[in-house]
Motif scaffolding. Sequence first.
Motif, PDB file in Angstrom:
ATOM      1  N   SER A  40     -16.022  -6.688   9.164  1.00 45.04           N
ATOM      2  CA  SER A  40     -15.684  -8.188   9.092  1.00 45.04           C
ATOM      3  C   SER A  40     -14.137  -8.659   8.303  1.00 45.04           C
ATOM      4  O   SER A  40     -13.989  -9.570   8.121  1.00 45.04           O
ATOM      5  CB  SER A  40     -16.810  -8.658   7.918  1.00 45.04           C
ATOM      6  N   SER A  41     -13.330  -7.544   8.379  1.00 50.80           N
ATOM      7  CA  SER A  41     -12.029  -7.812   7.696  1.00 50.80           C
ATOM      8  C   SER A  41     -11.013  -6.896   8.407  1.00 50.80           C
ATOM      9  O   SER A  41     -11.493  -5.672   8.876  1.00 50.80           O
ATOM     10  CB  SER A  41     -11.966  -7.851   6.209  1.00 50.80           C
ATOM     11  N   SER A  42      -9.861  -7.288   7.913  1.00 50.10           N
ATOM     12  CA  SER A  42      -8.655  -6.398   8.580  1.00 50.10           C
ATOM     13  C   SER A  42      -7.479  -6.100   7.568  1.00 50.10           C
ATOM     14  O   SER A  42      -7.499  -7.198   6.763  1.00 50.10           O
ATOM     15  CB  SER A  42      -8.265  -6.661  10.035  1.00 50.10           C
ATOM     16  N   ALA A  43      -6.455  -5.619   7.982  1.00 55.36           N
ATOM     17  CA  ALA A  43      -5.415  -5.347   7.152  1.00 55.36           C
ATOM     18  C   ALA A  43      -4.584  -6.909   7.291  1.00 55.36           C
ATOM     19  O   ALA A  43      -4.112  -7.333   6.220  1.00 55.36           O
ATOM     20  CB  ALA A  43      -4.351  -4.592   7.832  1.00 55.36           C
ATOM     21  N   SER A  44      -4.645  -7.815   7.962  1.00 53.17           N
ATOM     22  CA  SER A  44      -4.172  -9.003   7.940  1.00 53.17           C
ATOM     23  C   SER A  44      -4.989  -9.861   7.026  1.00 53.17           C
ATOM     24  O   SER A  44      -4.174 -11.089   6.675  1.00 53.17           O
ATOM     25  CB  SER A  44      -4.385  -9.716   9.476  1.00 53.17           C
ATOM     26  N   ASP A  45      -6.033  -9.703   6.364  1.00 51.07           N
ATOM     27  CA  ASP A  45      -6.648 -10.397   5.390  1.00 51.07           C
ATOM     28  C   ASP A  45      -6.118 -10.381   4.333  1.00 51.07           C
ATOM     29  O   ASP A  45      -6.287 -11.082   3.092  1.00 51.07           O
ATOM     30  CB  ASP A  45      -8.039 -10.083   5.272  1.00 51.07           C
ATOM     31  N   ILE A  46      -5.346  -9.248   3.959  1.00 51.85           N
ATOM     32  CA  ILE A  46      -4.471  -9.107   2.476  1.00 51.85           C
ATOM     33  C   ILE A  46      -3.024  -8.917   2.686  1.00 51.85           C
ATOM     34  O   ILE A  46      -2.523  -8.186   3.563  1.00 51.85           O
ATOM     35  CB  ILE A  46      -5.178  -7.914   1.916  1.00 51.85           C
ATOM     36  N   THR A  47      -2.176  -9.958   1.987  1.00 46.74           N
ATOM     37  CA  THR A  47      -0.903  -9.823   2.103  1.00 46.74           C
ATOM     38  C   THR A  47      -0.384  -8.630   1.203  1.00 46.74           C
ATOM     39  O   THR A  47       0.305  -7.936   1.590  1.00 46.74           O
ATOM     40  CB  THR A  47      -0.267 -11.042   1.459  1.00 46.74           C
ATOM     41  N   GLN A  48      -0.902  -8.310  -0.024  1.00 46.08           N
ATOM     42  CA  GLN A  48      -0.548  -7.153  -0.649  1.00 46.08           C
ATOM     43  C   GLN A  48      -1.609  -7.000  -1.720  1.00 46.08           C
ATOM     44  O   GLN A  48      -2.397  -7.924  -2.160  1.00 46.08           O
ATOM     45  CB  GLN A  48       0.916  -7.316  -1.491  1.00 46.08           C
ATOM     46  N   LEU A  49      -1.748  -5.702  -2.158  1.00 47.88           N
ATOM     47  CA  LEU A  49      -2.647  -5.454  -3.156  1.00 47.88           C
ATOM     48  C   LEU A  49      -1.860  -5.137  -4.536  1.00 47.88           C
ATOM     49  O   LEU A  49      -0.795  -4.535  -4.588  1.00 47.88           O
ATOM     50  CB  LEU A  49      -3.348  -4.010  -3.106  1.00 47.88           C
ATOM     51  N   THR A  50      -2.249  -5.679  -5.718  1.00 45.95           N
ATOM     52  CA  THR A  50      -1.426  -5.243  -6.933  1.00 45.95           C
ATOM     53  C   THR A  50      -2.411  -4.515  -8.008  1.00 45.95           C
ATOM     54  O   THR A  50      -3.593  -4.734  -8.058  1.00 45.95           O
ATOM     55  CB  THR A  50      -0.837  -6.673  -7.568  1.00 45.95           C
ATOM     56  N   LEU A  51      -1.867  -3.585  -8.552  1.00 44.17           N
ATOM     57  CA  LEU A  51      -2.796  -2.532  -9.394  1.00 44.17           C
ATOM     58  C   LEU A  51      -2.552  -2.631 -10.897  1.00 44.17           C
ATOM     59  O   LEU A  51      -1.061  -2.788 -11.253  1.00 44.17           O
ATOM     60  CB  LEU A  51      -2.483  -1.332  -8.976  1.00 44.17           C
ATOM     61  N   TRP A  52      -3.523  -2.919 -11.660  1.00 42.39           N
ATOM     62  CA  TRP A  52      -3.130  -3.303 -12.939  1.00 42.39           C
ATOM     63  C   TRP A  52      -3.984  -2.503 -14.156  1.00 42.39           C
ATOM     64  O   TRP A  52      -5.080  -1.804 -13.850  1.00 42.39           O
ATOM     65  CB  TRP A  52      -3.911  -4.768 -13.456  1.00 42.39           C
ATOM     66  N   ASP A  53      -3.313  -2.081 -15.376  1.00 45.54           N
ATOM     67  CA  ASP A  53      -3.823  -1.478 -16.321  1.00 45.54           C
ATOM     68  C   ASP A  53      -4.161  -2.683 -17.441  1.00 45.54           C
ATOM     69  O   ASP A  53      -2.882  -2.897 -18.135  1.00 45.54           O
ATOM     70  CB  ASP A  53      -2.915  -0.435 -16.889  1.00 45.54           C
ATOM     71  N   GLY A  54      -5.323  -3.270 -17.549  1.00 43.31           N
ATOM     72  CA  GLY A  54      -5.305  -4.292 -18.378  1.00 43.31           C
ATOM     73  C   GLY A  54      -4.521  -5.613 -17.861  1.00 43.31           C
ATOM     74  O   GLY A  54      -4.620  -5.910 -16.599  1.00 43.31           O
ATOM     75  N   ALA A  55      -3.570  -5.958 -18.794  1.00 41.24           N
ATOM     76  CA  ALA A  55      -2.791  -7.301 -18.157  1.00 41.24           C
ATOM     77  C   ALA A  55      -1.217  -6.859 -17.818  1.00 41.24           C
ATOM     78  O   ALA A  55      -0.495  -7.449 -17.528  1.00 41.24           O
ATOM     79  CB  ALA A  55      -2.649  -8.151 -19.559  1.00 41.24           C
ATOM     80  N   THR A  56      -1.216  -5.358 -17.769  1.00 40.59           N
ATOM     81  CA  THR A  56       0.199  -4.808 -17.127  1.00 40.59           C
ATOM     82  C   THR A  56      -0.045  -4.539 -15.684  1.00 40.59           C
ATOM     83  O   THR A  56      -0.879  -3.858 -15.717  1.00 40.59           O
ATOM     84  CB  THR A  56       0.484  -3.531 -18.021  1.00 40.59           C
ATOM     85  N   GLN A  57       0.805  -4.809 -14.735  1.00 39.41           N
ATOM     86  CA  GLN A  57       0.769  -4.327 -13.517  1.00 39.41           C
ATOM     87  C   GLN A  57       1.423  -3.132 -13.625  1.00 39.41           C
ATOM     88  O   GLN A  57       2.581  -2.771 -14.013  1.00 39.41           O
ATOM     89  CB  GLN A  57       1.748  -5.318 -12.466  1.00 39.41           C
ATOM     90  N   VAL A  58       0.737  -1.887 -12.784  1.00 37.53           N
ATOM     91  CA  VAL A  58       1.295  -0.614 -12.884  1.00 37.53           C
ATOM     92  C   VAL A  58       1.839  -0.323 -11.367  1.00 37.53           C
ATOM     93  O   VAL A  58       2.178   0.861 -11.176  1.00 37.53           O
ATOM     94  CB  VAL A  58       0.351   0.425 -13.495  1.00 37.53           C
ATOM     95  N   GLY A  59       1.418  -0.850 -10.484  1.00 31.78           N
ATOM     96  CA  GLY A  59       1.699  -0.611  -8.979  1.00 31.78           C
ATOM     97  C   GLY A  59       1.385  -1.570  -8.069  1.00 31.78           C
ATOM     98  O   GLY A  59       0.790  -2.585  -8.265  1.00 31.78           O
ATOM     99  N   SER A  60       1.652  -1.466  -6.782  1.00 33.88           N
ATOM    100  CA  SER A  60       1.290  -2.277  -5.755  1.00 33.88           C
ATOM    101  C   SER A  60       1.049  -1.430  -4.377  1.00 33.88           C
ATOM    102  O   SER A  60       1.616  -0.214  -4.426  1.00 33.88           O
ATOM    103  CB  SER A  60       2.279  -3.355  -5.492  1.00 33.88           C
TER     104      SER A  60
END
Length: 397
Positions: A311-331
């Motif tokens: 029901s979805s593909s890579a086009s449905d997400i511009t990017q993923l962001t990865l978080w440790d609480g309120a701190t972004q730790v990756g993408s």
Amino acid sequence: LTNVSLYDSNGAVVAGPVDEASTAAGAAAITFTNSITFPIGTNTYTVKGKTPSTVANNGTYRLTTDPATDWTSVTGDVTGNTITPGPSGDQALQTMTVKSATLEISTSANPAAQNVVAGSQAFTFANIVLDATGAGEDIKFSTFPVNISMDGTATDLSDCQLVSGTTALNTGSNAVNVSAAASSTTFTLDSNLIVTKGTLKTLAVKCNLSDAATATELIYVSYASGASATGMTSGQTATISGDVATGVTSGSRMTVVAAGTFTVALDPSSPGYKLSAANTTGNTLSVIKFTGVDEAISLNKVHLQLTNTASSSASDITQLTLWDGATQVGSAIFTGSNTTATGTITGFIIPKDGSKKMTIKADFPEIGTGKAVTVGGHFVSVDYDGGELTETNGTGQ
């Protein structure tokens, strides 16, 4: 009693020192022959003296005085008139109990038996408790014996130190490099260790473990019998009890392992189905739980997958962001038509024998004619990809 003096509230000696002597009646007495001037008002005085080394532990002393008969030639300092001090009758001071220089030493059950990763630095192999709660004076050590037993190579342990709180007690050339696989090793301290009477002090035994140590090697560290200590005031040799008497000196078993490990699982706190708007950022898709074993691990990369590809593909997400609480730790980004992506991680530490959660958030693109996504209603889901184990990794701390 010897060297007995009377002190005023400022710590100044106003009478003495004198030694205990026997009276004609055979009683023990302390007689000050100094002339003492007591100022007007209420004042507090302290009697101090030295007890002999032959006094048994828990022996007692109690001083009494009868001001009316024991104090002589009492006159007013100004008038010279004779004064009879009161009250009449024996006035008993508090009973003082003699406590010798005694100390109980034990090896704590903490840390418990556990694995230790080869190459670990300043690892706590044992905690040794020095109990001076029953001591009559502060206790002084200049050296301290530690039992180290292992079934591997003795030189696997180096730079061993006794640590009190955050302070290493044997540094530099006094740090111990183990030379025998089963030995009672004397730690020479940089300066005297003082255990204050009425207190407990815990000493951690910390060593560096060689990265060449063999997996499954067993290491035991504990207090070894034969400690020598003295009383700070009396200079008498302290009586050591505890592990020496019971023989419980093996310590907790530490098992060498080659490296720490971690597991990854979808956390129950991950959100269920919900509606999200197009062209928005920071939409939470899932929460992943990382659990470390044997050592803390700094996560370097995590491999993710788009799980609902029907029901979805890579086009449905511009990017993923990865978080440790309120701190972004990756993408991470799903490139082209790929349904997997690797996120590079910075500053995400999985605790030793504990867990930490990472939140996966998505930025959604616009929807419309001429866009990468032309219609809505896609079900988007992202999870950890356990099929590519080498793409998820970390570094032991």
